[in-house]
Design an enzyme around this catalytic site. Sequence first.
Site, PDB file in Angstrom:
ATOM      1  N   HIS A  17       0.846  -1.195   0.000  1.00 44.08           N
ATOM      2  CA  HIS A  17       0.000   0.000   0.000  1.00 44.08           C
ATOM      3  C   HIS A  17       0.880   1.243   0.000  1.00 44.08           C
ATOM      4  CE1 HIS A  17       0.688   0.785   4.259  1.00 44.08           C
ATOM      5  NE2 HIS A  17       0.305  -0.451   4.568  1.00 44.08           N
ATOM      6  N   HIS A  20       4.086   1.681   2.061  1.00 47.81           N
ATOM      7  CA  HIS A  20       5.290   1.013   1.569  1.00 47.81           C
ATOM      8  C   HIS A  20       5.896   1.797   0.402  1.00 47.81           C
ATOM      9  CE1 HIS A  20       2.668  -2.463   2.992  1.00 47.81           C
ATOM     10  NE2 HIS A  20       3.594  -2.321   3.914  1.00 47.81           N
ATOM     11  N   CYS A 125       3.055  -9.854  20.663  1.00 47.97           N
ATOM     12  CA  CYS A 125       2.082  -9.535  19.601  1.00 47.97           C
ATOM     13  C   CYS A 125       2.492 -10.256  18.327  1.00 47.97           C
ATOM     14  CB  CYS A 125       2.014  -8.031  19.331  1.00 47.97           C
ATOM     15  SG  CYS A 125       0.955  -7.681  17.893  1.00 47.97           S
ATOM     16  N   CYS A 143      -2.054  -4.867  22.329  1.00 49.70           N
ATOM     17  CA  CYS A 143      -0.935  -4.293  21.580  1.00 49.70           C
ATOM     18  C   CYS A 143      -1.213  -2.810  21.344  1.00 49.70           C
ATOM     19  CB  CYS A 143      -0.791  -5.010  20.238  1.00 49.70           C
ATOM     20  SG  CYS A 143       0.304  -4.137  19.108  1.00 49.70           S
ATOM     21  N   LYS A 295      -3.001   5.943  11.085  1.00 47.75           N
ATOM     22  CA  LYS A 295      -1.931   5.385  10.263  1.00 47.75           C
ATOM     23  C   LYS A 295      -2.568   4.556   9.163  1.00 47.75           C
ATOM     24  CE  LYS A 295       1.866   2.112  10.256  1.00 47.75           C
ATOM     25  NZ  LYS A 295       2.315   0.832  10.774  1.00 47.75           N
ATOM     26  N   LYS A 298      -3.041  -1.706   6.016  1.00 46.66           N
ATOM     27  CA  LYS A 298      -3.949  -2.679   5.423  1.00 46.66           C
ATOM     28  C   LYS A 298      -4.900  -3.206   6.498  1.00 46.66           C
ATOM     29  CE  LYS A 298      -4.889  -4.662   1.560  1.00 46.66           C
ATOM     30  NZ  LYS A 298      -5.100  -3.932   0.317  1.00 46.66           N
TER      31      LYS A 298
HETATM   32  N1  MSP Z   1       9.085  -6.241   7.899  1.00 53.12           N
HETATM   33  C1  MSP Z   1       9.214  -5.154   8.794  1.00 53.12           C
HETATM   34  C2  MSP Z   1      10.472  -4.370   8.525  1.00 53.12           C
HETATM   35  C3  MSP Z   1      11.726  -5.155   8.590  1.00 53.12           C
HETATM   36  S1  MSP Z   1      13.114  -4.210   8.152  1.00 53.12           S
HETATM   37  C4  MSP Z   1      14.438  -5.145   8.563  1.00 53.12           C
HETATM   38  C5  MSP Z   1       8.009  -4.226   8.633  1.00 53.12           C
HETATM   39  N2  MSP Z   1       7.336  -4.338   7.508  1.00 53.12           N
HETATM   40  S2  MSP Z   1       6.036  -3.480   7.152  1.00 53.12           S
HETATM   41  O1  MSP Z   1       5.647  -3.920   5.848  1.00 53.12           O
HETATM   42  O2  MSP Z   1       5.066  -3.610   8.175  1.00 53.12           O
HETATM   43  O3  MSP Z   1       6.441  -1.987   7.141  1.00 53.12           O
HETATM   44  C6  MSP Z   1       7.555  -1.579   6.416  1.00 53.12           C
HETATM   45  C7  MSP Z   1       7.694  -0.083   6.395  1.00 53.12           C
HETATM   46  O4  MSP Z   1       6.576   0.536   5.781  1.00 53.12           O
HETATM   47  C8  MSP Z   1       7.828   0.491   7.801  1.00 53.12           C
HETATM   48  O5  MSP Z   1       8.926   1.379   7.863  1.00 53.12           O
HETATM   49  C9  MSP Z   1       6.581   1.236   8.011  1.00 53.12           C
HETATM   50  O6  MSP Z   1       6.694   2.336   8.812  1.00 53.12           O
HETATM   51  C10 MSP Z   1       6.233   1.647   6.574  1.00 53.12           C
HETATM   52  N3  MSP Z   1       4.844   1.936   6.547  1.00 53.12           N
HETATM   53  C11 MSP Z   1       3.797   1.079   6.648  1.00 53.12           C
HETATM   54  N4  MSP Z   1       2.672   1.829   6.764  1.00 53.12           N
HETATM   55  C12 MSP Z   1       2.986   3.156   6.751  1.00 53.12           C
HETATM   56  C13 MSP Z   1       2.275   4.342   6.781  1.00 53.12           C
HETATM   57  N5  MSP Z   1       0.985   4.402   6.890  1.00 53.12           N
HETATM   58  N6  MSP Z   1       2.977   5.497   6.653  1.00 53.12           N
HETATM   59  C14 MSP Z   1       4.332   5.518   6.465  1.00 53.12           C
HETATM   60  N7  MSP Z   1       5.010   4.410   6.441  1.00 53.12           N
HETATM   61  C15 MSP Z   1       4.388   3.227   6.680  1.00 53.12           C
HETATM   62  O7  MSP Z   1       7.776  -3.438   9.523  1.00 53.12           O
END
Ligand code: MSP
Length: 504
Positions: A17, A20, A125, A143, A295, A298
């Site tokens: 999304h 990412h 969690c 959590c 935030k 998904k």
């Molecule tokens: N898999 C772990 C990261 C491991 S790194 C060694 C993880 N994955 S994640 O898919 O949940 O998130 C990855 C990144 O996307 C995070 O830095 C997270 O902050 C970012 N984002 C996910 N949703 C977000 C927003 N709504 N806004 C900004 N960034 C966001 O955590």
Amino acid sequence: MSFYVTTPIYYVNAAPHLGHAYTTIAADVMARHHRQLGEDVFFLTGTDEHGEPVALAAEALGVTPRELADKNAERFKALAPLLDATNDFFIRTSDPEHGRAVQEVLTRVKDNGFVELGMYEGWYCPRCADFKSEGEIVDGNRCPIHLIELDWEQEENYFFKLSALQERLERHYAEHPDFVAPGSRYNEALSFIRGGLQDVSLTRGKLTWGVPVPWDEGHVFYVWFDALLNYYTALTYARPGEDLTEEFWPASYHLIGKDILKFHAVFWPALLMAAGLPLPEHLYVHGYLLMDGHKMSKSLGNVLDPFEIIDKYGSDALRFYLLRDVSFGQDGSVSAADFEKRYESELANDFGNLASRTIKMVLRYRDGAVPQVELDPVLAPDFDGLCERVGDLMGRAELTPALEEIWQRVRRLNRYVEENAPWKLAKEEGREADLDRVLASLTEGLRTVTVLLHAYIPQRAEVLLDALGAPDLTIANARFGAAVPTQVQDLDPLFPKQPAAEVA
Ligand code: MSP
């Protein structure tokens, strides 16, 4: 000079999304900028495939973790080129080469005396794959991020002796005040460290979806240690037969979201110390993209779909919007209406119109030949030091202020058009030299800002620079007067206005 930038690796428990896309875009802007500086760049992104978050999502869908990982990894892989991201490699933690390198590094951590067997008991969690302290949990046992009820876990684990590294971490922070930025995140990480570090689980006994622990087959590595190591392991196999760690390790910048600060600013440097490896130079921590005040995620179901936006407006518009409207490093709201406003007022009007007008006037009044005359001394000082200031900000991952510096010049050029009204000069007797100066200055100003904008809006910047006959992207060339174009060509609107109905 080498520059190595990374994004977090994304969980494959769901589809990509905008959150990412955000980090990938930011990392790409930095990678492109450093390439423009002539540096050797390596830009890494990828997927985090092991552990409970993925195992649980797969179970809910009735597929194996590997099936789910394969399906979603493809979607993340496909997102990067759509964003025009120029990553040099895409790591999947299910790559066998990664697994072997994880085993090798973590065995070294054990041999160095930083691993011991113990009993873990506490709140866990499964969605964060994180153990929560009493201080972190909310409403009894929920959590703080997912608001789900936590599991009370009890199992025999190998522990990573994080507590043994507290002093060295504190020293590293003291000696490297720019290790973590923005400063508020540096302070947050340091106070976490100063608050006292507990040993953390390095392995899980109940899971099978992970990298096996070589010295105890009943265990897999805790997903966070497997995941963090991706930044290092990728360099060992991204180019078959080559070991890129020599050139690119330690990383110049890890870009991360604020939710994963503890892992990157505390666990990660500690793990590297325990393994005897150099620490990354910088972490830059960005905020959340918020929708309706939450935030975007998904699991909360409130996502703005990057694929749809790109489909309608192109990737440049999305890249620009995210780094312009949300101050990189802070939380910020995003919405379709705000996106539309920025697109219209800044990309279509400020920049797109400036480009079309400039080119049209050079075509109309000078047959496309840019007058090779002295540039306007009234305009030149407004560009003094711009290239250096933008370079300095981008070098520190201050991507929003850097863009603002550039945009002030875009606005300055629009004012310059109004102040000088070339269409009037064209009609007045004896003003040819004035018109020459204005057209040359305007074209050169446009070229200068476009070279600087290239990292943010690569597609349109390239189209425009081609129309200006000035494709050179070297940053040293982004100085006013460095390479005045000679001949321009007609150009379609760079950011065409969208019919209002499509916007809603
Ligand atoms: N898999 C772990 C990261 C491991 S790194 C060694 C993880 N994955 S994640 O898919 O949940 O998130 C990855 C990144 O996307 C995070 O830095 C997270 O902050 C970012 N984002 C996910 N949703 C977000 C927003 N709504 N806004 C900004 N960034 C966001 O955590």
